[in-house]
Design a protein around this motif. Structure first.
Motif, PDB file in Angstrom:
ATOM      1  N   LYS A 191       0.823  -1.216   0.000  1.00 42.91           N
ATOM      2  CA  LYS A 191       0.000   0.000   0.000  1.00 42.91           C
ATOM      3  C   LYS A 191       0.853   1.261   0.000  1.00 42.91           C
ATOM      4  N   ILE A 202     -10.691   4.341 -10.078  1.00 40.54           N
ATOM      5  CA  ILE A 202     -10.429   4.155  -8.646  1.00 40.54           C
ATOM      6  C   ILE A 202     -10.924   2.785  -8.183  1.00 40.54           C
ATOM      7  N   LEU A 203     -12.120   2.401  -8.623  1.00 38.19           N
ATOM      8  CA  LEU A 203     -12.669   1.101  -8.238  1.00 38.19           C
ATOM      9  C   LEU A 203     -11.790  -0.052  -8.736  1.00 38.19           C
ATOM     10  N   MET A 226      -8.704  -0.220  -6.639  1.00 39.20           N
ATOM     11  CA  MET A 226      -9.048  -0.826  -5.346  1.00 39.20           C
ATOM     12  C   MET A 226      -9.156  -2.338  -5.468  1.00 39.20           C
ATOM     13  N   VAL A 272      -6.965  -5.171  -3.521  1.00 37.10           N
ATOM     14  CA  VAL A 272      -7.614  -6.202  -2.697  1.00 37.10           C
ATOM     15  C   VAL A 272      -7.154  -7.588  -3.135  1.00 37.10           C
TER      16      VAL A 272
END
Length: 200
Positions: free
Chosen positions: A140, A171-172, A175, A179
């Motif tokens: 991260k 952005i999604l 992400m 993940v």
């Protein structure tokens, strides 16, 4: 991914060295290890990046090209994360019974041999979960490099947005990728724990 793997390799090698220094019988080695850990770990990562991006290149006469920026970013991440690796390794070393190291020294092994043959193999088994947490944090932290002109997943949003992509979708997707990568690291942690639990 280059930042993660290269920075992780630097952090692991440097962290093992510094962790061994922290428990060394040589006072100056312990002092230097403690000074390094306490100085770097208590400095914000962004400030470390500023030092590598703006202070170091003029001192070394470097021109900030893409390759130089990437190398400096790897060094900044590796040097910063090494402090957490070192403390994790030190905590693992402290779980190994002192009698084992004393017995190894009584057999004539040097400090380096005691660490590499007797202590560190056992220490690594006990620090898998906290070590994986360090590497998840490193993953991260690679996004900080986006603010210093180093292309990574964190910089992908700006890059694609400038080319007309929907910022929210970008952005999604970023992400989702993070993940998935974290879940892969968690899977690796479980696999290592299961493997070494059987052979212990």
């Amino acid at each position: 991914m280059i930042l993660f793997f290269a920075g992780g390799l630097v952090a692991l090698i440097l962290g093992i060295i510094v962790g061994a220094m922290r428990v060394s019988p040589v006072p100056i080695a312990r002092t230097m290890g403690a000074l390094y850990v306490n100085t770097i770990r208590n400095t914000p990562l962004t400030l470390v990046f500023f030092a590598f991006a703006f202070a170091l290149p003029p001192l070394l006469g470097l021109r900030l090209t893409g390759a130089v920026s990437l190398t400096l970013a790897v060094a900044a991440l590796g040097i910063y994360t090494a402090t957490y690796v070192a403390e994790t390794i030190r905590s693992g070393i402290n779980t190994v019974p002192v009698g084992q190291a004393e017995a190894a020294r009584a057999l004539g092994l040097t400090f380096g041999q005691v660490m590499s043959v007797v202590v560190l193999p056992q220490a690594f088994r006990s620090v898998i979960p906290p070590m994986m947490s360090v590497f998840i944090a490193l993953l991260k932290n690679t996004t900080v490099a986006a603010g210093f002109s180093v292309v990574n997943l964190g910089a992908a949003r700006n890059y694609l947005s400038e080319r007309g992509a929907n910022p929210m979708m970008v952005i999604l997707w970023v992400m989702v990728i993070f993940v998935v990568l974290v879940l892969l690291l968690a899977w690796a942690q479980r696999a290592l724990e299961n493997k070494w639990r059987v052979t212990r």
